[in-house]
Design an enzyme around this catalytic site. Structure first.
Site, PDB file in Angstrom:
ATOM      1  N   ASP A  31      -2.125  21.801  -9.232  1.00 15.57           N
ATOM      2  CA  ASP A  31      -2.764  21.503  -7.946  1.00 15.57           C
ATOM      3  C   ASP A  31      -4.255  21.206  -8.087  1.00 15.57           C
ATOM      4  OD1 ASP A  31      -0.357  21.792  -6.763  1.00 15.57           O
ATOM      5  OD2 ASP A  31      -0.980  23.288  -5.287  1.00 15.57           O
TER       6      ASP A  31
ATOM      7  N   ASP B 168       2.340  33.639   1.863  1.00 10.94           N
ATOM      8  CA  ASP B 168       2.772  33.342   0.490  1.00 10.94           C
ATOM      9  C   ASP B 168       3.208  34.598  -0.250  1.00 10.94           C
ATOM     10  OD1 ASP B 168       2.317  30.728   0.938  1.00 10.94           O
ATOM     11  OD2 ASP B 168       0.505  30.569  -0.294  1.00 10.94           O
TER      12      ASP B 168
ATOM     13  N   GLU C 298       6.503  24.376  -0.195  1.00 11.88           N
ATOM     14  CA  GLU C 298       6.993  23.593  -1.329  1.00 11.88           C
ATOM     15  C   GLU C 298       8.482  23.270  -1.182  1.00 11.88           C
ATOM     16  OE1 GLU C 298       4.600  25.612  -1.406  1.00 11.88           O
ATOM     17  OE2 GLU C 298       3.198  25.239  -3.055  1.00 11.88           O
TER      18      GLU C 298
END
Ligand code: DC
Length: 671
Positions: free
Chosen positions: A52, A331, A359
C-alpha cells in the site's frame, strides 16, 4: 516474505519474546501525502514498507514529487508546496484505499484549480469498492469527476484539463456512515484550497471516528488546525497551509499489533519468557486500533503497557466470550472473531457493516473461514456471532487477497486439537506486514516433532540438491544441504592444513564449524565459499571427511538445528536413516551412474569448466562405493523411503511428484 501458493503452519503450542512492528499503514500513507503537498522537505522515519505504501510512493513520484532515501534510512520527501508540476497522469493504485480516497480528493481539487486531468484506477476489487459519496462531495465543490466504469466506483477521471472556480461558500456535505475515509480524504485535501473558511458537514452517523482523529492529529503536525464541532461539522480555517514539520516518526501499526496481542492472550508463555512484548506502539498511540487492547482485556488478556510498548500474557483461560460494538476498531475487530474460537461461549461483534466494503466482504469471509474450524457462525448485515467449536477441525484457509484474513487465521494454529492450519496465498500480508509470518515464527514454539521434515537422500549427482531446494521453495520451508557441511569441513581442514585422515582434529573442526548460510550463499568464518564448495575436488575431499564417525557425530547437532518453523527439507545421504529417522516424508532419489555422470558433465561445461565424461563416471563410482560401504551411516534408502528413479525425468516432474507425495501426507489432502 512467503511467496508460496500456500503456507502450512504446524500446530503451535506456546509463544514468548519481543516483536517489533512495521509502521502504521494509516499514518504512513497520510504522512506521505501530507509531506508531498507541503512546503519544504520532510524526513520520514520508520515508514511502513508494504504494497500500500509502494503504491502511494509510486503515484507521488509520477506526480513529480522527488523522494529519496537518506543515509540514516529515513525517507526524504520534497514537498510540492501545493503546486502540480505534472498536470496529467494515469495512476494505478492497486487495492490501497488509503491511497485511492485521499488522492482522489487532492487531485480533483488541484486539477480544478490549476487545470489538469488524472486517471485513477486499481485492481478489480478496488473497482468494486464504493467511492460515490466522495465523488458527490467533490462535484458539489465544482470539480469535474467522471466515473469511467460504473457510476460511484473507480476508475475515475479527475479534472478535464481546464481550470474551474471552486464553490467553497456552502458547507460541503459528505456521508460518514459508509467509510470514514471519504471525510479523511476531504480533510486532507481542502487545506490546499482554503482561501476562506471551508466547512464540511457530515451526513449520517460518522463511523470509525478514531481514523478521523489520526487525520486531524497529522494535519496539526503539518500546520493545519481544523476546528471540530462534535463529529458533525469540521471547519478548515481560511489561510491554512501545509508546512513540513521537518522530521516525523511513524508509529508501529496498531492493527498489526492486534495479532500479537491476541497471540499473547491465547498462547501459554514459552519457557523462559514472560509472554509477548510488542515494540513500536503503546498506550499513547494516536491510532484508534490501540483500543483493541480494551477488547482483548474483556476477553481475558493480561495487557500492560507503556507509551511505546505493550506486554501481553495469558490471563483468563479459556477466553471469555464478549458482546461488543466494534465501530471504533473496525480492522482490529477481525482478530476478536478468531479469539472467539477460543472463548467459553458465544461472542457477538456488532456495528461492523463497514467490513463488507473492505478488501473483501469481511463478514462473509470471516464466517466462512471460522466454520472450517468447526465453529458455528451467524452473520448479519452488520454483525457476526461466533460460537466456538465443540470439536475442532482444520482446513485450508482462503484469504480473499485480504491481509487481515491471512494474519487472523494464523492464530488458529494454537487449536487444542493439535492440528496444522493451511493459509492460502500467504503473500497477501504484503499489504501491511510483508514479514508477518517470519515475525510470528520468531516468537512461537512447538515441540520439535510437530515441525515437518522432508528428507531427500541419494547418491552424488542424483539431482537431490536441486530437487530439495525447489521443494523447500514451493513449501516455504528451510533447506538443509547436509553435503555442504561435509564440504565446508573439508575446506576448513584444507585451510588449517589438517590431514584428511586425522579424525580427532577433523572432529574438533566440525564441532565448531563457523559456517553460515545466507541468501543462497555459504560463508566459512565470514569468507564466501559458495564457489569452491561446489568443486569436484571439494566433493571428493568431503566424501573422505565424511567417513569418520566422530566427524559425523560432531555435525549431528548442527543438522538438527535446521529443523525450525515452519518446516525443513533436508538432503544428503543419511537424512532419513540417521538424522531425522521420524521424518514425515523420506524420498530416496536415484539415477543410473551414466545418467548422473552426464548431468554432472553438462553442469561443469555450462559453468565454463573442462570435464571428461569417462573420468567423471569413474570418480562417481568410487564415491558411490565409498559412501555406500562405509561403516557408519552408509548411503542406503531408509526402510520407509519412497524411491524415485529420475533417470528419465526432468526436474519439474520430480518436484511435482514429491509435492504430491507430501500433499498426501498432510491433513489437507482431502480437498
Ligand atoms: O551431496 P554432496 O555431493 O554435497 O556430498 C559431499 C559428500 O559428503 C558426499 O560424498 C558424502 C558426504 N555426505 C555424507 O556423508 N552425508 C550426508 N548427509 C551428506 C553428504
Amino acid at each position: 516474505m512467503y511467496t508460496t501458493a500456500f503456507l502450512d503452519l504446524p500446530h503451535l503450542t506456546s509463544a514468548g519474546g519481543t516483536v517489533r512492528l512495521p509502521g502504521s499503514k494509516s499514518i504512513s500513507n497520510r504522512v506521505l501525502l501530507l509531506a508531498a503537498l507541503s512546503t519544504g522537505h520532510t524526513d520520514i522515519v520508520d515508514l511502513l514498507d508494504s504494497d500500500d505504501t509502494q503504491v502511494m510512493l509510486k503515484a507521488l513520484a509520477q506526480l513529480g514529487c522527488r523522494i529519496e532515501t537518506q543515509p540514516d534510512g529515513a525517507l526524504r520527501v520534497h514537498g510540492l508546496g501545493g503546486q502540480l508540476p505534472v498536470k496529467q497522469a494515469p495512476l494505478f493504485l492497486g487495492n490501497a484505499g488509503t491511497a485511492m480516497r485521499p488522492l482522489t480528493a487532492a487531485l480533483a481539487l488541484l486539477a480544478s484549480e490549476q487545470g489538469g486531468s488524472f486517471e485513477l484506477s486499481g485492481i478489480a476489487r478496488m473497482h468494486e469498492r464504493p467511492i460515490g459519496d466522495l465523488v458527490d462531495a467533490l462535484r458539489q465543490l465544482g470539480c469535474p469527476v467522471d466515473c469511467l466504469g460504473q457510476e460511484g466506483y473507480p476508475p475515475l477521471r479527475l479534472g478535464d484539463g481546464a481550470a474551474h472556480a471552486l464553490k467553497l461558500d456552502q458547507p460541503i456535505r459528505v456521508r460518514g456512515d459508509v467509510s470514514s475515509q471519504f471525510l479523511t480524504a476531504l480533510l486532507l485535501a481542502l487545506p490546499l484550497v482554503a482561501r476562506q473558511d471551508v466547512v464540511i458537514d457530515v451526513v449520517g452517523e460518522l463511523i470509525s471516528r478514531p481514523y478521523i482523529e489520526i487525520t486531524l492529529n497529522l494535519l496539526a503536525r503539518f500546520g493545519v488546525q481544523v476546528r471540530r464541532d462534535g463529529w458533525q461539522r469540521f471547519t478548515i480555517p481560511a489561510g491554512s497551509r501545509y508546512t513540513s514539520p521537518g522530521l516525523i516518526h511513524v508509529e508501529g501499526d496498531a492493527s498489526s499489533a492486534s495479532y500479537f496481542i491476541a497471540l499473547g492472550a491465547l498462547a501459554p508463555a514459552s519457557p523462559g519468557t514472560d509472554g509477548i512484548t510488542i515494540e513500536g506502539v503503546g498506550l499513547s498511540s494516536i491510532q484508534g486500533d490501540i483500543r483493541f487492547v480494551e477488547a482483548a482485556r474483556l476477553m481475558g488478556a493480561d495487557v500492560s503497557g507503556e507509551a511505546n510498548r505493550l506486554h501481553i500474557r495469558r490471563g483468563a483461560w479459556p477466553l471469555k466470550a464478549i458482546e461488543l460494538d466494534c465501530n471504533h476498531i473496525p480492522d482490529a475487530a477481525m482478530t476478536l472473531a478468531v479469539m472467539a474460537l477460543y472463548a467459553d461461549s458465544t461472542t457477538t461483534l456488532r456495528n461492523i457493516a463497514s467490513w463488507r466494503v473492505k478488501e473483501t466482504d469481511r463478514i462473509a469471509a470471516m464466517a466462512a473461514e471460522c466454520r472450517k474450524f468447526g465453529a458455528t457462525v451467524e452473520e448479519g448485515v452488520d454483525f457476526i456471532r461466533v460460537t466456538p467449536p465443540t470439536t475442532w477441525t482444520t482446513g485450508s484457509i482462503h484469504t480473499y487477497d485480504d491481509h487481515r484474513v491471512a494474519m487472523c487465521f494464523s492464530l488458529a494454529a494454537f487449536n487444542p486439537a493439535g492440528l496444522p492450519v493451511r493459509i492460502e496465498d500467504p503473500k497477501c500480508v504484503a499489504k501491511t506486514f510483508p514479514d508477518y509470518f517470519e515475525a510470528l515464527f520468531e516468537v512461537c514454539q512447538t515441540p520439535e516433532q510437530a515441525i515437518p521434515v522432508i528428507c531427500i537422500d541419494g547418491p552424488t549427482a542424483s539431482g537431490k540438491g536441486t530437487l530439495a531446494s525447489e521443494v523447500a521453495q514451493r513449501l516455504g520451508y528451510h533447506l538443509l544441504d547436509s553435503g555442504a557441511l561435509y564440504r565446508a569441513t573439508a575446506l576448513a581442514a584444507q585451510d588449517a592444513g589438517i590431514d584428511l585422515d586425522n579424525e580427532p582434529a577433523l572432529a574438533r573442526l566440525a564441532a565448531q564449524l563457523p559456517v553460515r548460510f545466507q541468501d543462497h550463499r555459504v560463508f566459512l568464518a565470514g569468507r564466501d565459499i559458495t564457489d569452491p564448495l561446489r568443486l569436484e575436488s571439494t566433493g571428493g575431499m568431503a566424501s573422505r571427511v565424511s567417513q569418520h564417525p566422530s566427524v559425523r557425530q560432531a555435525l549431528h547437532a548442527l543438522q538438527l538445528s535446521f529443523r525450525r518453523l515452519p518446516g525443513l527439507v533436508a538432503d544428503g545421504r543419511d537424512m532419513g536413516t540417521v538424522i531425522f529417522p521420524h521424518a514425515q516424508l523420506k524420498v530416496y532419489l536415484t539415477a543410473s551412474a551414466e545418467q548422473r555422470a552426464q548431468r554432472r558433465y553438462k553442469q561443469l561445461i555450462s559453468k565454463g569448466n573442462t570435464a571428461n565424461i569417462d573420468s567423471l563416471l569413474a570418480d562417481l563410482k568410487v564415491r558411490d562405493q565409498r559412501d555406500t560401504s562405509r561403516a557408519v551411516a552408509p548411503l542406503k534408502p531408509a526402510e520407509d523411503a519412497l524411491l524415485l528413479d529420475n533417470s528419465d525425468m526432468g526436474i519439474e516432474p520430480s518436484v511435482q511428484l514429491v509435492l504430491s507425495w507430501w500433499q498426501g501426507k498432510t491433513v489437507f489432502s482431502a480437498r
